[in-house]
Design an enzyme around this catalytic site. Structure first.
Site, short mmCIF file in Angstrom:
data_model
loop_
_atom_site.label_atom_id
_atom_site.label_comp_id
_atom_site.label_asym_id
_atom_site.label_seq_id
_atom_site.Cartn_x
_atom_site.Cartn_y
_atom_site.Cartn_z
N LYS A 204 -6.02 -9.37 44.26
CA LYS A 204 -5.86 -9.68 46.27
C LYS A 204 -4.76 -9.32 45.87
O LYS A 204 -3.70 -10.38 45.43
CB LYS A 204 -6.44 -10.23 46.70
CG LYS A 204 -5.95 -10.74 48.66
CD LYS A 204 -7.37 -11.08 49.63
CE LYS A 204 -6.68 -11.48 50.62
NZ LYS A 204 -6.88 -12.45 51.64
N ARG A 214 -5.58 -9.58 60.76
CA ARG A 214 -4.58 -11.52 61.08
C ARG A 214 -5.22 -11.68 62.85
O ARG A 214 -5.56 -12.32 63.42
CB ARG A 214 -3.71 -11.35 60.82
CG ARG A 214 -3.67 -11.49 58.63
CD ARG A 214 -1.93 -12.03 58.24
NE ARG A 214 -2.65 -12.06 56.89
CZ ARG A 214 -1.23 -11.59 55.88
NH1 ARG A 214 -0.38 -12.04 56.06
NH2 ARG A 214 -2.02 -11.87 54.89
N LYS A 228 2.23 -14.95 52.07
CA LYS A 228 1.00 -15.18 51.15
C LYS A 228 1.01 -15.01 49.60
O LYS A 228 1.13 -15.40 49.13
CB LYS A 228 -0.52 -14.78 51.52
CG LYS A 228 -0.66 -15.01 53.16
CD LYS A 228 -2.31 -14.65 52.80
CE LYS A 228 -2.69 -15.14 54.31
NZ LYS A 228 -4.43 -15.39 54.65
N GLU A 244 -6.37 -11.55 36.60
CA GLU A 244 -6.95 -11.94 37.42
C GLU A 244 -8.58 -12.21 36.92
O GLU A 244 -9.25 -12.58 37.24
CB GLU A 244 -6.86 -11.24 38.91
CG GLU A 244 -5.59 -11.87 39.69
CD GLU A 244 -5.16 -12.90 39.59
OE1 GLU A 244 -6.80 -14.01 39.46
OE2 GLU A 244 -4.26 -13.88 40.32
N LYS A 259 -7.98 -4.64 46.48
CA LYS A 259 -8.11 -5.16 48.39
C LYS A 259 -6.38 -5.74 48.20
O LYS A 259 -5.52 -6.21 47.05
CB LYS A 259 -8.94 -6.33 48.26
CG LYS A 259 -8.65 -6.21 49.97
CD LYS A 259 -9.05 -8.14 50.83
CE LYS A 259 -8.65 -8.84 52.03
NZ LYS A 259 -8.74 -9.19 52.46
N SER A 285 -8.44 -3.43 57.24
CA SER A 285 -7.80 -2.95 58.53
C SER A 285 -7.06 -2.27 58.95
O SER A 285 -6.92 -1.12 60.01
CB SER A 285 -8.07 -5.00 59.35
OG SER A 285 -6.32 -5.24 58.49
N TYR A 324 -14.87 -0.75 57.28
CA TYR A 324 -15.12 -0.72 59.35
C TYR A 324 -15.65 0.61 59.73
O TYR A 324 -16.35 0.30 60.51
CB TYR A 324 -13.44 -1.30 59.81
CG TYR A 324 -13.33 -2.64 59.64
CD1 TYR A 324 -14.25 -4.00 59.73
CD2 TYR A 324 -12.01 -2.48 58.36
CE1 TYR A 324 -13.25 -5.29 59.74
CE2 TYR A 324 -11.39 -3.40 57.98
CZ TYR A 324 -11.98 -5.00 58.58
OH TYR A 324 -11.68 -6.37 58.12
C1 PBG Z 1 -8.90 -14.11 54.14
C2 PBG Z 1 -9.10 -12.91 54.44
C3 PBG Z 1 -7.89 -12.01 54.37
C4 PBG Z 1 -8.57 -10.60 54.22
C5 PBG Z 1 -9.54 -10.86 54.06
N1 PBG Z 1 -9.89 -11.93 54.09
C6 PBG Z 1 -6.32 -11.86 55.21
C7 PBG Z 1 -5.18 -12.44 54.26
O1 PBG Z 1 -5.79 -12.86 53.34
O2 PBG Z 1 -4.26 -12.84 55.35
C8 PBG Z 1 -7.87 -9.08 55.20
C9 PBG Z 1 -9.08 -8.16 55.86
C10 PBG Z 1 -8.41 -6.60 56.41
O3 PBG Z 1 -7.15 -6.66 56.56
O4 PBG Z 1 -9.36 -6.01 56.46
N2 PBG Z 1 -8.41 -14.46 53.34
#
Ligand code: PBG
Length: 334
Positions: A204, A214, A228, A244, A259, A285, A324
């Protein structure tokens, strides 16, 4: 596989022959998208009778628990195998430790109990990370200005157990703490949840493409321009993704997630080739928003852009895709 062209050359070989008709194209198609490949992420909110739009994600809504069954019914009938639940937690329930994540009556648990009763054959994914519940928007607890790994692990285990007790089938940790897969497996097994699966967000990346999400769960304001990067991966790296993945598999992950999706299809391919395990990608998203924004301006065709983007995941080696677009794609596929 043998060589790609077997010494073939023009004019004896004309690759356009196989492309000449719809029926030839269908016969030689190497990859296919099916409704079985789709996991639909859903945003759950407080209240009753509530459906609210998410500005940056046209066509995606937050829905209150009482509306969930109606919201997912069509998609379930179309054969979508699983959905992923995300909470839009009210601000007054957020704190530094994200304790609402352990409340057996939180939005995810309410949603899971209801959906399990209503649709026993629908797979339920629960995202495990503290960010929808913390007032600072980080995925773990902060100690001396740093997201503390080992203390966060204990809270993630409590969160996962809370979800498993409510009926979540697949625990999907998205927090990127070190050692969480092993810790979660041990915690789940100790309570007898030996059939609860772990889909690890193993690779990720620290990504701008999570922006609209968010907003959807209300963690953007909390994060206040922070990032992050001390736990999510650097987009520059791919060897590290393999490390990982290999650690998560050794700790007991049942499947792996990459991701975001579209900018990281090379990672999907490398993981698939290096480890013979189910690989999923999350078309996040911002990827959805990019396509929808273009469609709204009349710059791209919705259905074609959607289906081509999803097929790309199959070609890269994905077993399935969190997207989505899931209900819209399912409709087109059936
Ligand atoms: C939370 C999480 C996130 C997403 C899924 N789980 C956001 C992040 O890590 O800030 C993102 C999903 C998306 O953007 O559709 N840890």
């Amino acid at each position: 596989m043998s060589t790609t062209h077997n010494g073939a050359s023009f004019p004896a070989t004309r690759l356009r022959r196989n492309r000449a008709n719809s029926w030839t194209r269908r016969l030689v198609a190497e990859n296919r998208l099916s409704v079985d490949d789709l996991i639909w992420p859903i945003f759950v909110m407080e209240g009753s009778g509530q459906t609210t739009d998410i500005a940056a994600m046209p066509g995606v809504q937050r829905v209150s628990v009482d509306r969930l069954a109606a919201h997912v019914q069509t998609a379930v009938r179309l054969g979508i195998p699983a959905i992923a639940l995300f909470p839009a937690t009210p601000n007054d329930l957020k704190n530094g430790e994200g304790t609402e994540s352990q409340n057996p009556d939180n939005l995810i648990c309410q949603a899971a109990r209801l959906l399990k009763a209503e649709f026993p054959d629908l797979g339920l994914l629960g995202d495990v990370a503290l960010d929808p519940y913390t007032d600072h928007g980080h995925d773990g607890v902060i100690r001396y200005g740093y997201v503390d790994n080992d203390e966060t692990l204990e809270l993630l285990c409590a969160q996962a157990l809370n979800q498993a007790r409510a009926g979540i089938d697949i625990i999907s940790p998205s927090d990127m703490m070190d050692g969480r897969i092993g810790a979660l497996r041990t915690a789940l097994d100790a309570e007898g949840f030996i059939h609860t699966s772990l889909m690890s967000y193993a690779a990720k990346y620290a990504s701008a493409f999570y922006g609209p999400f968010r907003d959807a769960v209300g963690s953007a304001g909390a994060l206040k321009g922070g990032d992050k990067k001390t736990y999510q991966m650097d987009p520059a790296n791919s060897e590290e993704a393999l490390r990982e993945v290999s650690m998560d598999l050794a700790e007991g992950a049942d499947s792996i997630m990459v991701k975001p999706g579209m900018p990281y299809l090379d990672i999907v391919r490398r993981v698939k080739e290096a480890f013979a395990v189910p690989v999923f990608a999350y078309q996040v998203s911002g990827e959805y928003s990019m396509i929808m924004a273009s469609v709204e301006r009349g710059w791209m065709d919705h259905d074609r852009a959607m289906m081509e983007s999803l097929l790309g995941f199959k070609r890269a080696g994905c077993s399935g895709i969190l997207t989505y677009f899931a209900p819209k794609a399912a409709k087109l596929l059936t």
